[in-house]
Design a protein around this motif. Structure first.
Motif, PDB file in Angstrom:
ATOM      1  N   UNK A 152       0.893  -1.194   0.196  1.00  0.00           N
ATOM      2  CA  UNK A 152       0.326   0.524  -0.482  1.00  0.00           C
ATOM      3  C   UNK A 152       0.531   1.382  -0.171  1.00  0.00           C
ATOM      4  N   UNK A 153       0.619   1.878  -1.083  1.00  0.00           N
ATOM      5  CA  UNK A 153       1.554   3.534  -1.289  1.00  0.00           C
ATOM      6  C   UNK A 153       0.650   4.478  -0.637  1.00  0.00           C
ATOM      7  N   UNK A 154       0.910   5.661  -0.389  1.00  0.00           N
ATOM      8  CA  UNK A 154       0.263   6.782   0.218  1.00  0.00           C
ATOM      9  C   UNK A 154       0.828   7.748   0.255  1.00  0.00           C
ATOM     10  N   UNK A 155       1.320   8.359   0.179  1.00  0.00           N
ATOM     11  CA  UNK A 155       1.527  10.100   0.748  1.00  0.00           C
ATOM     12  C   UNK A 155       3.659   9.571  -0.285  1.00  0.00           C
ATOM     13  N   UNK A 156       3.569   9.110  -1.163  1.00  0.00           N
ATOM     14  CA  UNK A 156       5.418   8.787  -1.696  1.00  0.00           C
ATOM     15  C   UNK A 156       5.898   8.067  -1.337  1.00  0.00           C
ATOM     16  N   UNK A 157       5.226   7.418  -0.194  1.00  0.00           N
ATOM     17  CA  UNK A 157       5.764   6.123   0.599  1.00  0.00           C
ATOM     18  C   UNK A 157       5.083   4.794   0.928  1.00  0.00           C
ATOM     19  N   UNK A 158       5.496   3.949   1.054  1.00  0.00           N
ATOM     20  CA  UNK A 158       4.671   1.966   0.811  1.00  0.00           C
ATOM     21  C   UNK A 158       4.922   2.034   2.389  1.00  0.00           C
ATOM     22  N   UNK A 159       3.846   2.102   2.743  1.00  0.00           N
ATOM     23  CA  UNK A 159       3.375   1.880   4.585  1.00  0.00           C
ATOM     24  C   UNK A 159       3.180   1.176   4.951  1.00  0.00           C
ATOM     25  N   UNK A 160       2.839  -0.402   3.917  1.00  0.00           N
ATOM     26  CA  UNK A 160       2.267  -1.502   4.755  1.00  0.00           C
ATOM     27  C   UNK A 160       2.178  -2.433   3.461  1.00  0.00           C
ATOM     28  N   UNK A 161       2.501  -3.715   3.720  1.00  0.00           N
ATOM     29  CA  UNK A 161       3.079  -4.744   3.020  1.00  0.00           C
ATOM     30  C   UNK A 161       2.525  -5.894   3.771  1.00  0.00           C
ATOM     31  N   UNK A 200      -4.365  -8.193   1.339  1.00  0.00           N
ATOM     32  CA  UNK A 200      -4.113  -6.841   1.607  1.00  0.00           C
ATOM     33  C   UNK A 200      -5.157  -6.373   0.575  1.00  0.00           C
ATOM     34  N   UNK A 201      -4.665  -6.669   0.022  1.00  0.00           N
ATOM     35  CA  UNK A 201      -5.964  -6.166  -1.603  1.00  0.00           C
ATOM     36  C   UNK A 201      -7.582  -6.818  -1.644  1.00  0.00           C
ATOM     37  N   UNK A 202      -8.041  -7.810  -0.521  1.00  0.00           N
ATOM     38  CA  UNK A 202      -9.112  -7.988  -0.571  1.00  0.00           C
ATOM     39  C   UNK A 202      -9.664  -6.924   1.085  1.00  0.00           C
ATOM     40  N   UNK A 203      -8.644  -6.451   1.882  1.00  0.00           N
ATOM     41  CA  UNK A 203      -8.480  -5.474   3.244  1.00  0.00           C
ATOM     42  C   UNK A 203      -9.510  -4.274   2.341  1.00  0.00           C
ATOM     43  N   UNK A 204      -8.704  -4.021   1.259  1.00  0.00           N
ATOM     44  CA  UNK A 204      -8.028  -2.287   0.578  1.00  0.00           C
ATOM     45  C   UNK A 204      -9.832  -2.881   0.432  1.00  0.00           C
ATOM     46  N   UNK A 205     -10.324  -3.224  -0.680  1.00  0.00           N
ATOM     47  CA  UNK A 205     -11.599  -3.770  -1.778  1.00  0.00           C
ATOM     48  C   UNK A 205     -13.030  -3.804  -1.054  1.00  0.00           C
ATOM     49  N   UNK A 206     -12.517  -4.680   0.561  1.00  0.00           N
ATOM     50  CA  UNK A 206     -13.885  -4.465   1.359  1.00  0.00           C
ATOM     51  C   UNK A 206     -13.635  -2.457   2.532  1.00  0.00           C
ATOM     52  N   UNK A 207     -12.869  -2.469   2.774  1.00  0.00           N
ATOM     53  CA  UNK A 207     -12.658  -1.440   3.154  1.00  0.00           C
ATOM     54  C   UNK A 207     -12.323  -0.336   3.285  1.00  0.00           C
ATOM     55  N   UNK A 208     -11.934  -0.051   1.866  1.00  0.00           N
ATOM     56  CA  UNK A 208     -10.964   1.592   2.144  1.00  0.00           C
ATOM     57  C   UNK A 208      -9.589   1.695   2.645  1.00  0.00           C
ATOM     58  N   UNK A 209      -9.774   2.620   1.738  1.00  0.00           N
ATOM     59  CA  UNK A 209      -7.621   3.557   2.132  1.00  0.00           C
ATOM     60  C   UNK A 209      -7.958   3.324   4.486  1.00  0.00           C
ATOM     61  N   UNK A 210      -8.861   3.870   4.119  1.00  0.00           N
ATOM     62  CA  UNK A 210      -8.659   5.236   5.592  1.00  0.00           C
ATOM     63  C   UNK A 210      -8.172   4.082   7.039  1.00  0.00           C
ATOM     64  N   UNK A 211      -8.821   2.501   7.127  1.00  0.00           N
ATOM     65  CA  UNK A 211      -7.946   1.836   8.177  1.00  0.00           C
ATOM     66  C   UNK A 211      -6.550   1.944   8.353  1.00  0.00           C
ATOM     67  N   UNK A 212      -6.791   1.642   7.027  1.00  0.00           N
ATOM     68  CA  UNK A 212      -5.138   1.105   6.791  1.00  0.00           C
ATOM     69  C   UNK A 212      -3.925   2.870   7.155  1.00  0.00           C
TER      70      UNK A 212
END
Length: 251
Positions: free
Chosen positions: A220-229, A234-246
């Motif tokens: 997961x990339x945000x603000x110019x960095x990889x913040x979580x691997x 992890x892709x399923x988590x994003x699909x279900x919940x978006x990026x807000x929680x991460x």
């Protein structure tokens, strides 16, 4: 295969910092996916690795099989085995698809000290690979991408990748603008190229592409960095919940 260390990049004209210390290791034969909100720096990373102008690397390195990519011209990066599939492939009026492909393949073979393919050998190979991607002969006769649908342009890029046989393939939102059938065809073309000596970096917004191209790792990339691997979950988590929680978790 590819090791990116503390990569910092800014736009040359705007003096705007986009990448703020990207670290990423991709082993031979691995498939890595990068997801993230708009403006997080995903496409910039692909452009900087491939050598697109307009960006200034202020710190860090990108090593492809022991060689510093950032010191090379774009064509030398390609000859070293780097390939970028664009989000929006451009049209090249006046340049035939077959001419383009044969010139590109033979230029890379020459750069690697290999014999160039004869017209007959090239035709035999390209017809077999085009057939597998359901690219008809008429498409091959037309100028590069001119009058192609979105799906045809993306399939044409996968054909280029199949012909060039790169070691490190970067797919920048290849699923953008594709319907379900076109995405399945493109994914099958990518999967056919997976092997122990070839790695992929897949940049996408959507889990649906990763249903077809199964990644080994998701970043997961945000603000110019990889913040979580993590793994594919992890892709399923994003699909279900978006990026807000991460994003909140990292903060």
């Amino acid at each position: 295969m590819l090791e990116i260390n503390n990569l910092h990049v800014k736009l040359e004209e705007e003096d705007k910092v986009i990448l703020k210390g990207v670290n990423l290791k991709i082993g031979a034969g691995e498939v890595h996916a990068i997801m993230g909100p708009n403006g997080s720096g995903k496409s910039t990373l692909s452009y900087v690795l491939s050598g697109k102008g307009g960006y200034e690397v202020t710190d860090g390195s990108a090593i492809l099989e022991g060689a510093e990519l950032l010191d090379m011209e774009p064509e030398d990066r390609a000859a070293a085995g780097l390939f970028l599939a664009f989000q929006y492939p451009v049209e090249i009026p006046g340049v035939g698809n077959m001419t383009f492909l044969r010139t590109a393949v033979n230029a890379q073979r020459k750069a690697r000290g290999e014999d160039e393919l004869s017209a007959a050998d090239f035709l035999k190979i390209v017809r077999a690979k085009a057939k597998a991607l359901k690219i008809d002969a008429e498409m091959m006769k037309r100028p590069v991408n001119v009058g192609f649908s979105g799906g045809e342009k993306k399939r044409n890029e996968i054909l280029q990748m199949a012909m060039l046989e790169p070691k490190m393939c970067i797919l920048d939102e290849t699923d953008s603008g594709l319907d379900v059938d076109a995405m399945k065809l493109v994914s099958e073309g990518v999967n056919a190229l997976r092997d122990a000596g070839r790695s992929f970096l897949v940049i996408t917004h959507y889990q649906r592409l990763l249903d077809h191209i199964k990644p080994d790792f998701v970043h997961i990339m945000a603000d110019g960095r990889i913040i979580k691997t993590g793994g594919p979950e992890l892709a399923l988590e994003v699909e279900n919940n978006g990026y807000a929680d991460i994003l909140a978790e990292v903060v």
